[in-house]
Write a protein that holds these residues in place. Structure first.
Motif, PDB file in Angstrom:
ATOM      1  N   ILE A 108       0.910  -1.283   0.014  1.00 41.28           N
ATOM      2  CA  ILE A 108       0.141   0.310   0.411  1.00 41.28           C
ATOM      3  C   ILE A 108       1.166   1.399   0.066  1.00 41.28           C
ATOM      4  O   ILE A 108       2.239   1.488   0.618  1.00 41.28           O
ATOM      5  CB  ILE A 108      -0.901  -0.171   1.521  1.00 41.28           C
ATOM      6  CG1 ILE A 108      -1.767  -1.188   0.952  1.00 41.28           C
ATOM      7  CG2 ILE A 108      -1.854   1.398   1.589  1.00 41.28           C
ATOM      8  CD1 ILE A 108      -2.686  -0.942   2.420  1.00 41.28           C
ATOM      9  N   LEU A 109       0.115   2.265  -1.022  1.00 38.47           N
ATOM     10  CA  LEU A 109       0.677   3.791  -0.745  1.00 38.47           C
ATOM     11  C   LEU A 109      -0.104   4.758  -0.500  1.00 38.47           C
ATOM     12  O   LEU A 109      -1.648   4.250  -0.423  1.00 38.47           O
ATOM     13  CB  LEU A 109       0.982   4.222  -1.732  1.00 38.47           C
ATOM     14  CG  LEU A 109       2.531   3.290  -2.530  1.00 38.47           C
ATOM     15  CD1 LEU A 109       2.946   3.882  -4.172  1.00 38.47           C
ATOM     16  CD2 LEU A 109       3.550   3.359  -1.492  1.00 38.47           C
ATOM     17  N   LEU A 110       0.577   5.785   0.330  1.00 37.78           N
ATOM     18  CA  LEU A 110      -1.015   6.221   1.520  1.00 37.78           C
ATOM     19  C   LEU A 110      -0.289   7.729   1.347  1.00 37.78           C
ATOM     20  O   LEU A 110       0.917   7.983   1.251  1.00 37.78           O
ATOM     21  CB  LEU A 110      -0.810   6.094   2.845  1.00 37.78           C
ATOM     22  CG  LEU A 110      -2.069   6.767   3.228  1.00 37.78           C
ATOM     23  CD1 LEU A 110      -3.114   6.612   2.955  1.00 37.78           C
ATOM     24  CD2 LEU A 110      -2.169   6.414   5.576  1.00 37.78           C
ATOM     25  N   CYS A 111      -1.078   8.105   0.592  1.00 39.99           N
ATOM     26  CA  CYS A 111      -0.867  10.157  -0.045  1.00 39.99           C
ATOM     27  C   CYS A 111      -1.401  11.042   0.852  1.00 39.99           C
ATOM     28  O   CYS A 111      -2.707  10.785   0.986  1.00 39.99           O
ATOM     29  CB  CYS A 111      -0.690  10.460  -0.980  1.00 39.99           C
ATOM     30  SG  CYS A 111      -0.012  12.440  -1.018  1.00 39.99           S
ATOM     31  N   VAL A 112      -1.168  11.654   1.997  1.00 42.07           N
ATOM     32  CA  VAL A 112      -1.721  12.519   2.716  1.00 42.07           C
ATOM     33  C   VAL A 112      -1.805  13.689   2.872  1.00 42.07           C
ATOM     34  O   VAL A 112      -0.601  14.188   2.321  1.00 42.07           O
ATOM     35  CB  VAL A 112      -0.975  12.292   4.464  1.00 42.07           C
ATOM     36  CG1 VAL A 112      -1.606  13.063   5.196  1.00 42.07           C
ATOM     37  CG2 VAL A 112      -0.767  10.629   5.160  1.00 42.07           C
ATOM     38  N   THR A 113      -2.588  14.590   2.695  1.00 43.88           N
ATOM     39  CA  THR A 113      -2.708  16.035   1.680  1.00 43.88           C
ATOM     40  C   THR A 113      -2.877  16.695   2.990  1.00 43.88           C
ATOM     41  O   THR A 113      -3.652  15.785   4.245  1.00 43.88           O
ATOM     42  CB  THR A 113      -3.764  15.756   0.716  1.00 43.88           C
ATOM     43  OG1 THR A 113      -5.300  15.525   0.621  1.00 43.88           O
ATOM     44  CG2 THR A 113      -3.024  14.600  -0.596  1.00 43.88           C
ATOM     45  N   CYS A 114      -2.887  17.781   2.382  1.00 42.22           N
ATOM     46  CA  CYS A 114      -3.740  19.517   3.981  1.00 42.22           C
ATOM     47  C   CYS A 114      -4.263  19.751   2.563  1.00 42.22           C
ATOM     48  O   CYS A 114      -4.295  20.927   1.560  1.00 42.22           O
ATOM     49  CB  CYS A 114      -2.205  19.993   3.775  1.00 42.22           C
ATOM     50  SG  CYS A 114      -3.465  21.852   5.328  1.00 42.22           S
ATOM     51  N   GLU A 115      -5.797  20.289   2.992  1.00 44.06           N
ATOM     52  CA  GLU A 115      -6.506  21.129   2.773  1.00 44.06           C
ATOM     53  C   GLU A 115      -6.942  22.768   3.101  1.00 44.06           C
ATOM     54  O   GLU A 115      -7.456  22.541   4.447  1.00 44.06           O
ATOM     55  CB  GLU A 115      -8.288  20.748   2.274  1.00 44.06           C
ATOM     56  CG  GLU A 115      -8.835  21.658   0.789  1.00 44.06           C
ATOM     57  CD  GLU A 115     -10.446  20.509   1.017  1.00 44.06           C
ATOM     58  OE1 GLU A 115     -10.882  20.930   0.202  1.00 44.06           O
ATOM     59  OE2 GLU A 115     -10.371  19.588   0.847  1.00 44.06           O
ATOM     60  N   ARG A 116      -5.827  23.272   2.828  1.00 43.31           N
ATOM     61  CA  ARG A 116      -5.679  24.341   3.542  1.00 43.31           C
ATOM     62  C   ARG A 116      -7.171  25.167   3.885  1.00 43.31           C
ATOM     63  O   ARG A 116      -6.714  26.035   4.734  1.00 43.31           O
ATOM     64  CB  ARG A 116      -4.627  25.053   2.879  1.00 43.31           C
ATOM     65  CG  ARG A 116      -3.807  24.294   3.132  1.00 43.31           C
ATOM     66  CD  ARG A 116      -1.916  25.607   2.947  1.00 43.31           C
ATOM     67  NE  ARG A 116      -1.945  25.775   3.925  1.00 43.31           N
ATOM     68  CZ  ARG A 116      -1.089  26.593   4.420  1.00 43.31           C
ATOM     69  NH1 ARG A 116      -0.015  27.012   3.438  1.00 43.31           N
ATOM     70  NH2 ARG A 116      -0.722  26.686   5.754  1.00 43.31           N
ATOM     71  N   ASP A 117      -8.328  25.444   2.962  1.00 46.05           N
ATOM     72  CA  ASP A 117      -9.487  26.461   2.980  1.00 46.05           C
ATOM     73  C   ASP A 117     -10.298  25.563   3.571  1.00 46.05           C
ATOM     74  O   ASP A 117     -11.386  26.248   3.283  1.00 46.05           O
ATOM     75  CB  ASP A 117      -9.244  26.766   1.069  1.00 46.05           C
ATOM     76  CG  ASP A 117      -9.479  26.268   0.410  1.00 46.05           C
ATOM     77  OD1 ASP A 117      -9.553  24.733   0.741  1.00 46.05           O
ATOM     78  OD2 ASP A 117      -9.807  26.584  -0.902  1.00 46.05           O
ATOM     79  N   ARG A 118     -10.098  24.732   4.243  1.00 40.03           N
ATOM     80  CA  ARG A 118     -11.374  23.755   4.815  1.00 40.03           C
ATOM     81  C   ARG A 118     -12.354  24.696   5.398  1.00 40.03           C
ATOM     82  O   ARG A 118     -13.347  24.202   5.511  1.00 40.03           O
ATOM     83  CB  ARG A 118     -10.842  22.172   5.128  1.00 40.03           C
ATOM     84  CG  ARG A 118     -11.866  21.449   6.370  1.00 40.03           C
ATOM     85  CD  ARG A 118     -11.843  20.282   5.814  1.00 40.03           C
ATOM     86  NE  ARG A 118     -11.202  19.638   4.626  1.00 40.03           N
ATOM     87  CZ  ARG A 118     -10.270  17.662   4.577  1.00 40.03           C
ATOM     88  NH1 ARG A 118     -10.340  17.614   5.652  1.00 40.03           N
ATOM     89  NH2 ARG A 118     -10.568  17.679   4.155  1.00 40.03           N
ATOM     90  N   ALA A 119     -12.108  25.540   6.181  1.00 40.00           N
ATOM     91  CA  ALA A 119     -12.572  26.262   7.285  1.00 40.00           C
ATOM     92  C   ALA A 119     -13.015  27.131   6.818  1.00 40.00           C
ATOM     93  O   ALA A 119     -13.029  28.263   7.563  1.00 40.00           O
ATOM     94  CB  ALA A 119     -11.931  25.904   8.544  1.00 40.00           C
ATOM     95  N   GLY A 120     -12.369  27.678   5.596  1.00 43.48           N
ATOM     96  CA  GLY A 120     -12.166  29.284   5.081  1.00 43.48           C
ATOM     97  C   GLY A 120     -10.919  30.097   5.164  1.00 43.48           C
ATOM     98  O   GLY A 120     -10.517  29.788   5.858  1.00 43.48           O
ATOM     99  N   PRO A 121     -11.046  31.607   4.863  1.00 44.14           N
ATOM    100  CA  PRO A 121     -10.057  32.328   5.447  1.00 44.14           C
ATOM    101  C   PRO A 121      -8.909  32.593   6.832  1.00 44.14           C
ATOM    102  O   PRO A 121      -8.447  32.661   7.066  1.00 44.14           O
ATOM    103  CB  PRO A 121      -9.983  33.011   4.198  1.00 44.14           C
ATOM    104  CG  PRO A 121     -11.741  33.680   4.457  1.00 44.14           C
ATOM    105  CD  PRO A 121     -12.263  32.404   4.820  1.00 44.14           C
ATOM    106  N   VAL A 122      -9.960  32.670   7.441  1.00 46.10           N
ATOM    107  CA  VAL A 122     -10.116  32.553   8.673  1.00 46.10           C
ATOM    108  C   VAL A 122      -9.978  31.224   9.916  1.00 46.10           C
ATOM    109  O   VAL A 122     -11.091  30.996   9.942  1.00 46.10           O
ATOM    110  CB  VAL A 122     -10.614  33.938   9.436  1.00 46.10           C
ATOM    111  CG1 VAL A 122      -9.924  34.402  11.207  1.00 46.10           C
ATOM    112  CG2 VAL A 122     -10.477  34.883   8.834  1.00 46.10           C
TER     113      VAL A 122
END
Length: 226
Positions: A108-122
């Motif tokens: 298995i390979l697993l890529c972990v990502t970051c969704e920086r705008d998930r909760a809006g700009p602040v």
């Protein structure tokens, strides 16, 4: 009636053992499949990580396809050649002798990502340190690594890859940041010391040299042994 939230001595010892025996695994992956319930527990540990503003910015891309692994391995090979050219003389020779990934071998390979705008700009807690969401995602990676070790799974973090290649190969949208590509699978055994330490690349630093009191660089305390 009070609730006992404490760890027993054996439970506490198991946590510290897991931390001490975690390794960055690049070789000796067995072909045995990782059961779905085991992978679910490991991903659950990642999802239980702390995150700034309870943002939970991570996504997890699980990769089984041999074709995708081959594409990622080709991207690694290109990046690794570029990296090797950055070192000189004996260091370059040693670098080229190191095995730095198990992309094709790991089940298995697993890529972990970051969704920086998930909760809006602040975002609470990110108002003055914008990178805290990235750090939160790294906490998820560490949780995955430790949970995998507790499940007797090896994990290797492949960082010698361009982010552009990860975006293209895995179809990651431009606004989402790939943080970690992990190789995961059962292995023959866990080494007693890190690969790079055994290879002579670097040695573990003494904790006593890294602990300061009150101000950076202020040593002399008795917090840790020399």
């Amino acid at each position: 009636m009070t609730r006992d939230d404490g760890f027993s001595p054996d439970e506490r010892a198991a946590v510290y053992r897991c931390i001490a025996e975690r390794r960055d695994v690049r070789r000796n992956f067995r072909p045995d499949p990782v059961p779905d319930d085991v992978l679910a527990r490991v991903l659950g540990a990642g999802h239980a990580a702390p995150s700034v503003g309870f943002l939970q910015p991570w996504n997890f891309i699980v990769i089984h396809s041999a074709a995708t692994k081959e594409a990622l391995h080709a991207a690694f090979t290109r990046a690794n050649a570029e990296a090797a050219a950055m070192f000189e003389a004996e260091r370059a020779t040693l670098y080229r002798s190191l095995k730095l990934e198990g992309i094709r071998e790991a089940p298995i390979l697993l890529c972990v990502t970051c969704e920086r705008d998930r909760a809006g700009p602040v975002v609470l807690g990110r108002t003055h340190q914008q990178e805290m969401d990235i750090y939160s995602t790294v906490c998820a990676v560490q949780n995955i690594w430790l949970a995998a070790r507790a499940e007797n799974l090896g994990v290797g973090w492949v960082s010698i890859l361009s982010l552009a290649d990860l975006h293209a190969i895995l179809g990651i949208p431009a606004h989402i940041v790939p943080v970690a590509l992990l190789c995961i699978g059962y292995i023959d055994h866990f080494e007693a010391t890190p690969d790079l330490e055994r290879a002579g690349w670097r040695q573990r630093l003494a904790l006593a040299d890294l602990v300061f009191e009150e101000r950076f660089g202020a040593t002399g305390g008795a917090l840790v042994d020399g």
